[in-house]
Design an enzyme around this catalytic site. Structure first.
Site, PDB file in Angstrom:
ATOM      1  N   ALA A  48       0.713  -1.029   0.046  1.00  0.00           N
ATOM      2  CA  ALA A  48       0.174  -0.027   0.160  1.00  0.00           C
ATOM      3  C   ALA A  48       0.779   1.191   0.139  1.00  0.00           C
ATOM      4  CB  ALA A  48      -0.958  -0.049   1.289  1.00  0.00           C
ATOM      5  N   ASP A  51       2.419   1.419  -3.570  1.00  0.00           N
ATOM      6  CA  ASP A  51       1.283   2.208  -4.471  1.00  0.00           C
ATOM      7  C   ASP A  51       1.115   3.662  -4.163  1.00  0.00           C
ATOM      8  OD1 ASP A  51       1.100  -0.463  -5.268  1.00  0.00           O
ATOM      9  OD2 ASP A  51      -0.640  -0.753  -4.408  1.00  0.00           O
ATOM     10  N   GLU A 130      10.360 -11.965 -43.066  1.00  0.00           N
ATOM     11  CA  GLU A 130       9.321 -11.937 -42.070  1.00  0.00           C
ATOM     12  C   GLU A 130       8.875 -10.735 -41.519  1.00  0.00           C
ATOM     13  OE1 GLU A 130      11.584 -14.259 -39.522  1.00  0.00           O
ATOM     14  OE2 GLU A 130      12.346 -15.564 -40.824  1.00  0.00           O
ATOM     15  N   LYS A 132       8.849  -8.131 -38.583  1.00  0.00           N
ATOM     16  CA  LYS A 132       9.772  -7.941 -37.359  1.00  0.00           C
ATOM     17  C   LYS A 132       8.695  -7.452 -36.174  1.00  0.00           C
ATOM     18  CE  LYS A 132      13.874  -5.686 -35.447  1.00  0.00           C
ATOM     19  NZ  LYS A 132      13.201  -5.386 -34.334  1.00  0.00           N
ATOM     20  N   ARG A 153      16.341 -12.303 -23.384  1.00  0.00           N
ATOM     21  CA  ARG A 153      17.331 -11.846 -24.150  1.00  0.00           C
ATOM     22  C   ARG A 153      18.299 -11.325 -23.143  1.00  0.00           C
ATOM     23  NH1 ARG A 153      19.739  -7.641 -26.700  1.00  0.00           N
ATOM     24  NH2 ARG A 153      21.073  -8.186 -28.539  1.00  0.00           N
ATOM     25  N   CYS A 435      29.315  29.719 -24.287  1.00  0.00           N
ATOM     26  CA  CYS A 435      28.588  28.570 -23.418  1.00  0.00           C
ATOM     27  C   CYS A 435      27.684  28.723 -22.560  1.00  0.00           C
ATOM     28  CB  CYS A 435      29.787  27.598 -23.076  1.00  0.00           C
ATOM     29  SG  CYS A 435      29.229  25.962 -21.933  1.00  0.00           S
ATOM     30  N   CYS A 465      34.645  23.420 -17.601  1.00  0.00           N
ATOM     31  CA  CYS A 465      33.186  23.612 -18.000  1.00  0.00           C
ATOM     32  C   CYS A 465      32.095  22.673 -17.246  1.00  0.00           C
ATOM     33  CB  CYS A 465      32.988  23.355 -19.558  1.00  0.00           C
ATOM     34  SG  CYS A 465      31.119  23.351 -20.162  1.00  0.00           S
TER      35      CYS A 465
END
Ligand code: IVH
Length: 714
Positions: A48, A51, A130, A132, A153, A435, A465
């Protein structure tokens, strides 16, 4: 269980600044909880409370959409961080595919294959074409016909064990159908959710006040990564089989034969798969599938072409992480129209100034986009020769209505302007000459290789920088580098601004510094999040060599290059010693680096420049005092030709020149174009001329094609 602290201020009353700080705090805290829940299985808060944190996070984003980036947790709902499942090492790596975007790329792909295999013009190449599928790839391992493991994977080498969840999919057989299956069968394919099921699931999520998913792929991923398989079972997921990993025996000699066999084993295979005999047929297939795309009930993002003959696939092999025998021909990117509210200048890690379009938020392909790249000064002005360019006669002005495009995971970009909608007072944009960092250092346009002015503008501030420093720190903590949980871009910005972290080594000194700064008392932090943050920092005191090299942020040294360097040198000491002498322009050390697979002049020069600066050497030294760098598995030293330089000449009969070079490189040798005293072997076929004479002059070992094949093991 600890009680989480939620802010009392109603979201509606938050100022933008407060919202940004809380959003960052919540992101870090939610990530920490996710990690404890999913990876360590020891949540420290109740569901809870968790959440409540999520709800507030989404509410803040709903009110301040600018806070929602492509990294946002709300786009990853359900897709829990990896790690909660057992790891599985793939017996055969799961690789990815090279992409083709233009028709010419497909023409080149076929020509490359023809050249590599030395096929005559009249010899036909048969391809399997095919769709994808835009889902999640999965490897299913069957032993003696029984499903043993299902693995995601992951990084290609190692995935997550999601067997229990996969077993709930109707389209995945628990036992292979048909007569005796080979002892080991690894079926690979895509898990996906149909568009209709995705919409219905989101409706249910909305009704239950649960977060909604951004697209079918995310919802498929989220549904698979459930701790409780009954939740996965309640989500309709499909599976298309299209490839394989380890096979104790191959039941067919072609890609199409294998797909047919998968069908006989009880798998779903894609009904749109088609055999094509020429590039023209491939292109027709692409157009036809693109035309059908919107009507298909599942998401696809292109088509895949694969050489059908498996003996040719075998000969073609792989380059880097993708097969030479297949390519993904992607569909054009998705586009949307919105208003350009402002242009901001971002300074990257290497000082390049990139103009970023701040947009009226708009949905493109399932993601809300509020920033897009404008590339460079010339692009905005509508001039410039090389690289990206707007349509002639156009420039981009603040207030313009613009077209943005998002292709796959690529950063969204502004691709066009709707001139009719240009406000009357819109003025051409003036690119800054200084810059935007506090130093206001001069901005210089880069030179191209031919000495002309390039399109990129660079801050000349280098180490001074702050933007460059901060960008390096962001790369340092990113997922592919040190991957420090709870220390993301927003936290880095905050810590840097407060000067708590100025360089990477400071990250590891944070716990000590905290006695003084008391992070837990700062706005946006709590005791738990600080404790968790320090724990994740501590966890990263040990790091693999390739990640360490990548995290230094040396120009041109990306992940793949870092891996090649790590494998080439094996240890930090060996690599570091080599870099220091390369920086002193030592020819031998440079040649040694050059001999490594995938390392060339640009990388070497960049490494020399990096280690040539005492400032960088200091950063590296202070960092190595804080961490333990693990040795890498030195690659390919077991091959007879590892580290050697080989030259091929004359005509080869059993393989093409390209094939021979690829084998040499795969086994750790460098394939050179000309003979010198540094050449180890000259492989000479009939018709060898001057190279053979050169080799004899330098006393280089000369091999026939057969002798070479014997040396490399056939
Ligand atoms: S073949 C050696 N075929 O695309 C590569 N992949 O970008 C074997 N994908 O990771 C993959 N549909 O997740 C192949 N018909 C198809 C595919 C497909 C989708 C995915 C797959 C892969 C990614 C590569």
């Amino acid at each position: 269980m600890a009680k989480v602290k939620t802010e009392k201020t109603p979201v509606d009353l938050l100022t933008a600044k407060q919202a940004a700080a809380e959003h960052a705090r919540l992101a870090a805290e939610i990530s920490q909880h996710d990690k404890r829940y999913y990876q360590q299985d020891r949540p420290s808060v109740s569901d809870a409370d968790y959440d409540a944190l999520r709800l507030r996070y989404t509410a803040i984003e709903a009110r301040f959409p600018d806070l929602r980036t492509l990294e946002s947790l709300s786009l990853k709902v359900g897709a829990a961080p990896t790690g909660k499942f057992k790891k599985v090492r793939h017996a055969v790596a799961m690789l990815s595919l090279d992409n083709a975007f233009e028709e010419q790329d497909v023409v080149d792909f076929a020509a490359r294959i023809r050249r590599f295999l030395k096929l005559g013009e009249d010899e036909k190449i048969t391809f399997s074409a095919e769709p994808k599928i835009d889902g999640l790839s999965m490897s299913l391992r069957y032993e003696n016909g029984e499903l043993i493991t299902a693995a995601t994977r992951g990084d290609g080498a190692e995935g997550e064990d999601v067997t229990a969840n996969i077993k709930t999919l109707k389209q995945v057989p628990h036992r292979l159908k048909g007569k005796q299956a080979p002892k080991v069968v690894e079926v690979r394919g895509e898990v996906y959710m149909t568009k209709a099921d995705f919409l219905a699931l989101n409706e249910r999520q909305k009704a239950a006040d649960e977060p909604i998913f951004a697209n079918p792929r995310n919802s498929a991923a989220g549904s698979l990564r459930q701790k409780d398989p009954t939740v996965t079972a309640s989500r309709p997921l499909g599976f298309f089989a299209y490839a394989w990993g380890q096979m104790s025996e191959l039941p067919a000699a072609s890609q199409s034969g294998m797909i047919e066999w998968f069908g006989a084993c009880g798998f779903n295979t894609n009904p749109l798969t088609k055999i094509c005999h020429s590039v023209e047929e491939l292109l027709v297939f692409h157009r036809k599938i693109e035309e059908q795309r919107a009507r298909l009930d599942y998401d696809i993002d292109g088509v895949v072409y694969k050489v059908d003959r498996l003996d040719w696939q075998e000969r073609l092999g792989f380059v880097s992480r993708s097969p030479r025998w297949a390519i993904a021909h992607k569909f054009p990117a998705e586009r949307a129209i919105t208003v350009l509210k402002d242009i901001e200048i971002q300074v990257g890690r290497t000082g390049v100034l990139t103009p970023v379009a701040k947009l009226e938020p708009v949905g493109v392909g399932g993601v809300v986009v509020s920033n897009a790249t404008l590339h460079n000064e010339d692009y905005i002005k509508g001039i410039g020769g090389s690289g990206e360019q707007l349509r002639e006669g156009r420039d981009i002005r603040i207030g313009d209505t613009v077209i943005i495009q998002r292709a796959g995971d690529v950063i969204p970009q502004v691709v066009d302007v709707v001139l009719d909608k240009r406000p009357k007072d819109a003025k051409p944009y003036r690119f800054p000459k200084k810059c935007p960092c506090i130093l206001h250092t001069e901005v210089m346009r880069e030179e191209t290789a031919t000495g002309e002015e390039g399109a990129r503008a660079r801050c000349t501030g280098e180490f001074a920088c702050p933007y460059q420093k901060i960008e390096h720190l962001k790369l340092f903590v990113s997922r592919r580098a040190f991957d420090i949980e709870g220390l993301g871009e927003k936290q880095i910005e905050l810590f840097f601004e407060n000067e708590w972290i100025k360089e990477p080594a400071d990250i590891f000194k944070l716990p000590v510094l905290n006695k003084k700064i008391k992070l837990e008392e700062q706005e946006g932090f709590g005791e738990t999040s600080v404790r968790n943050l320090f724990a994740s920092i501590d966890e990263r005191r040990e790091i693999s060599l390739d990640r360490f090299i990548y995290s230094l942020g040396i120009r041109h040294v990306g992940e793949t290059t870092a891996l090649a360097l790590a494998r080439g040198y094996g240890s930090w000491k060996a690599f570091h010693d080599a870099c220091l002498i390369v920086a002193k322009d030592d020819e031998e050390a440079k040649a040694e680096m050059d001999a490594l697979d995938q390392i060339g002049e640009t990388v070497i020069e960049s490494i020399a420049a990096y280690f040539g600066e005492s400032h960088n050497r200091g950063i590296v030294e202070r960092l190595t005092n804080e961490v333990n760098i693990l040795d890498a598995e030195k690659s390919k030293t077991d091959s007879a030709i590892a580290g050697k330089t080989v030259v091929f000449t004359g005509s080869l009969e059993k393989m093409t020149r390209e094939e021979a070079k690829a084998t040499a490189e795969r086994l750790g040798a460098k394939a050179a174009g000309s003979v010198s005293k540094k050449t180890d072997y000259l492989v000479a076929g009939p018709g060898a001329g001057t190279k053979l004479a050169e080799a004899k002059k330098h006393g280089v070992t000369v091999l026939t094609e057969d002798e070479w094949l014997k040396l490399v093991g056939g």
